[in-house]
Scaffold this motif. Structure first.
Motif, PDB file in Angstrom:
ATOM      1  N   ILE A   1       0.848  -1.208   0.000  1.00  0.00           N
ATOM      2  CA  ILE A   1       0.000   0.000   0.000  1.00  0.00           C
ATOM      3  C   ILE A   1       0.875   1.246   0.000  1.00  0.00           C
ATOM      4  CG2 ILE A   1      -1.631   1.338   1.396  1.00  0.00           C
ATOM      5  CD1 ILE A   1      -2.841  -1.350   2.334  1.00  0.00           C
ATOM      6  N   ARG A   2       1.886   1.251   0.879  1.00  0.00           N
ATOM      7  CA  ARG A   2       2.782   2.415   0.960  1.00  0.00           C
ATOM      8  C   ARG A   2       3.572   2.615  -0.337  1.00  0.00           C
ATOM      9  NH1 ARG A   2       4.041   5.117   5.759  1.00  0.00           N
ATOM     10  NH2 ARG A   2       5.143   6.423   4.260  1.00  0.00           N
TER      11      ARG A   2
ATOM     12  N   ALA B   1       1.337   4.127  -2.976  1.00  0.00           N
ATOM     13  CA  ALA B   1       0.992   5.515  -2.643  1.00  0.00           C
ATOM     14  C   ALA B   1       2.183   6.442  -2.873  1.00  0.00           C
ATOM     15  CB  ALA B   1       0.505   5.604  -1.197  1.00  0.00           C
ATOM     16  N   GLU B   2       3.346   6.036  -2.404  1.00  0.00           N
ATOM     17  CA  GLU B   2       4.514   6.923  -2.472  1.00  0.00           C
ATOM     18  C   GLU B   2       5.028   7.125  -3.889  1.00  0.00           C
ATOM     19  OE1 GLU B   2       6.292   5.700   1.931  1.00  0.00           O
ATOM     20  OE2 GLU B   2       7.473   5.335   0.116  1.00  0.00           O
TER      21      GLU B   2
ATOM     22  N   ILE C   1      -1.482   7.050  -5.741  1.00  0.00           N
ATOM     23  CA  ILE C   1      -2.721   6.268  -5.685  1.00  0.00           C
ATOM     24  C   ILE C   1      -2.765   5.491  -4.375  1.00  0.00           C
ATOM     25  CG2 ILE C   1      -3.992   4.339  -6.718  1.00  0.00           C
ATOM     26  CD1 ILE C   1      -2.781   5.276  -9.439  1.00  0.00           C
ATOM     27  N   PHE C   2      -3.850   5.694  -3.625  1.00  0.00           N
ATOM     28  CA  PHE C   2      -4.004   5.087  -2.311  1.00  0.00           C
ATOM     29  C   PHE C   2      -5.005   3.945  -2.441  1.00  0.00           C
ATOM     30  CE2 PHE C   2      -5.878   5.959   2.190  1.00  0.00           C
ATOM     31  CZ  PHE C   2      -5.213   4.863   2.699  1.00  0.00           C
TER      32      PHE C   2
ATOM     33  N   VAL D   1      -3.336   1.582   7.861  1.00  0.00           N
ATOM     34  CA  VAL D   1      -2.310   2.608   7.650  1.00  0.00           C
ATOM     35  C   VAL D   1      -1.874   3.223   8.979  1.00  0.00           C
ATOM     36  CG1 VAL D   1      -1.876   4.849   6.587  1.00  0.00           C
ATOM     37  CG2 VAL D   1      -3.173   3.124   5.342  1.00  0.00           C
TER      38      VAL D   1
END
Lengths: 429, 429
Positions: B349-350, B353-354, B358-359, B401
């Motif tokens: 997920i991280r 996103a990073e 996109i989360f 998260v």
């Protein structure tokens, strides 16, 4: 329509297109000035050029203050152009209209943006301009949604980000910002305290682009794309009325500016033989943070700052920079600026969800509740074509939904379903 | 390509296009069979017809099992056609690709759907077919995302809804379902218990359309639109590889079916002189619910049911109906089906996103972690063009998260910013 300068809204002094937001002569706010559109007079050419663009805000690049035009190519894909902001649905809401006794209501659902608020529009423009100006870092003062938009834009563009938010912000908005690797600074104070701090930092850190402080003139222009999209989605016409939220007042006034620009370029057709005009603008605030509504209703031109106390935290700006311009626009178009209570906000969220399938955050509850109030008090002609601007996503303020509905828990057996579920709920025929 | 019948995947018995999902002769699953496309052989005509359609799944109405064709007209607007599902961005993820040592990675972001998961696609088709068949009520068994999609679709269409979910589901998914006015039934048990109960209820309540039980053959067809969109967004080509999650296995297999249908119709061009082919299919599961991955790795054809224990609740189907077909597809295309741990999911997920902004929810963490694992173990050729299918939104599983990043709290004073923020974080140059 290339950007030519920054211009003071108060004294019309002009400045180069740099990172500046206040007139050094009169302290008025700066906005972007443009040269005439190169195809002015040939509306078919302008429309064709728009329609050939990507389905994002960059189809309107000719009306935005970037040197390079659009940072992305044709198509919907972006590699170094950042997240695909804009291009959100305009949904006809017949069941909502019927519930309110109105003929035609449309919902502009800006929760469909990449980080699920309209802030992706303004951040996309500010970030693209920040890159052009060579800034190394993106930053912002935020009531919540902007933080996520800046953090995500930074991640997409490969820029470090710093976001400054009030310490009492909803946890959802903190978590959905931190995941992008943003540096999060929570400030013990309200948004106006955060904003003052960021203004000070922006003055001291020359390589930081605060999207809504030193980059504010570029940032604010991004909101015009909401007006452009609505007009294009309504077949190059304007609705009779827009209902939109007011926080700083920037979104509200830029929607008016977007329609005016396109009317001036003859891009918008009149309806039923009438000349096109800027829609009647109805602004929506929460009673717990209503400086613009209060001034409007009292017939004043300036807003008296308030200490926000409302569940609509994304609208909780007690000292709104563009409040006077929002009042001016509402008056000029024959519109309204009103406020609603926290309970009305919660009911507004439910009303929109139940009649359209669109789940909005508290700010959208404010807007929907405002539309309901205007309809029920007869301040809207039932024959009007109304567009309700939904600026953010319900998943970001889930806490306010808790306890507003019932859940039945059963064992996985059919008899329990018959006894506990069907007997308790209204079984449809 | 009008639907002609339901056909058993095992014994090829055919049935009329009604609400049936199991072959009464051999108990095999039913799927939709179609007549040849009326324009077969004229690929330009088919492509033009698609391109003239709305930017939603309904541009592919010719490939979906509805009598009336598309329930919405041209354009993106829907009044009685329900929510605008599909038309989600395909984003080039260069920074993610670099981090993984790959040449070309694209992210298909289905979190951009109306209720922020790919389930809006399948629900749109099932609900439209339910209306055609005259059902009064929409219902589903759900691991979470489907509940929200059914509740929202019911609200948009004006149909009552019942959703059945495991009692231990994330609260975010319960709140974001209840807001639409759905009747929510939480069941003490896991998803497989919920599914069994719903199968029993579907047999007893003849006017209820359970989108993923008695409507399952129609519902499942909606997933083909993901393949169509990817192909169209890649300029009528197929990627070399798709990495997608496996829960029931339906999404995974239907992506393969979508590409195959378009290859058969000559709609997909080969790349670099090669003939077009179905992408290599890589399936992604969580280690805590890996019946398909375990069977694949052991070289078996059938899946042994497991009791799910993973943070990826939307993939927590211990007894996956289409598991064997997913295994067959992965083998046939030279693909993989592997699993990742809960910690790898959080890291996934991280990572997404990073590097992209996109989360995604836990299911997307599974997919991203799977891509990373394949890349790091050398099971992907670095020259491949890979599409990562992100099926849902991070705001729906925010809890995972929490605690993965730091927040700095300060008073609104510049000196505190200098002392507490800049001294503690890596200040960009």
């Amino acid at each position: 329509m290339a950007a030519t300068s920054l211009i003071c809204r108060e004294c019309a002094s002009t400045y180069p297109l740099e990172a500046q937001f206040v007139c050094t002569k009169c302290f008025g706010p700066l906005e972007v000035a443009y040269a005439p559109h190169p195809s002015a007079g040939d509306r078919d050419a302008i429309r064709r050029r728009i329609q050939a663009g990507p389905r994002s805000i960059w189809r309107y690049a000719d009306f935005l203050p970037l040197e390079a035009g659009s940072p992305v190519g044709a198509g919907d894909f972006s590699s170094d152009g950042g997240l695909p902001a804009g291009g959100t649905p305009l949904v006809k809401a017949d069941r909502l209209a019927r519930r309110l006794g109105l003929r035609e209501v449309w919902v502009k659902n800006d929760a469909a943006n990449p980080t699920h608020s309209f802030k992706d529009r303004v951040v996309a423009v500010a970030a693209a301009r920040a890159k052009e100006l060579g800034f190394s870092t993106l930053a912002c003062a935020s009531t919540g949604n902007l933080a996520g938009a800046v953090a995500a834009a930074g991640a997409a563009l490969g820029l470090p980000t710093y976001v400054f938010i009030p310490a009492d912000l909803e946890e959802q908005k903190i978590l959905s910002t931190g995941v992008y690797g943003a540096n999060i600074v929570t400030v013990r104070g309200n948004y106006d305290d955060v904003n003052r701090l960021c203004t000070e930092i922006a003055g001291e850190r020359e390589d930081w682009a605060f999207v809504n402080v030193n980059m504010r003139p570029y940032y604010a222009e991004g909101s015009k794309t909401l007006a452009y999209e609505i007009a294009e989605q309504l077949g190059w016409t304007a609705p009779d009325r827009i209902v939109a939220p007011i926080a700083s007042g920037s979104l509200f006034t830029k929607i008016g500016k977007g329609f005016q620009e396109w009317i001036d370029l003859d891009l918008i057709d009149g309806v039923g033989g009438a000349a096109p005009k800027v829609p009647v603008m109805s602004g929506a605030q929460a009673l717990g943070c209503n400086p613009v509504a209060a001034a409007f209703e009292a017939g004043q031109d300036v807003c008296r700052p308030v200490k926000p106390d409302t569940i609509a935290k994304s609208l909780a700006i007690g000292n709104p920079a563009d409040g006077p311009y929002a009042i001016e626009l509402a008056r000029k178009t024959g519109g309204t600026i009103t406020d609603v209570t926290d309970d009305e906000i919660k009911d507004g969220i439910r009303l929109l969800a139940e009649t359209t399938g669109i789940f909005t955050e508290t700010a959208g509850g404010v807007t929907t509740a405002t539309l309901r109030k205007l309809a029920e008090s007869g301040r809207i002609d039932p024959q009007e074509r109304v567009v309700l601007v939904i600026t953010g996503e319900g998943l970001k303020t889930l806490d306010v939904v808790r306890g507003t509905f019932e859940v039945t828990e059963i064992d996985p057996r059919f008899e329990q379903f018959e006894n506990d579920v069907e007997s308790r709920t209204e079984v449809p025929v």
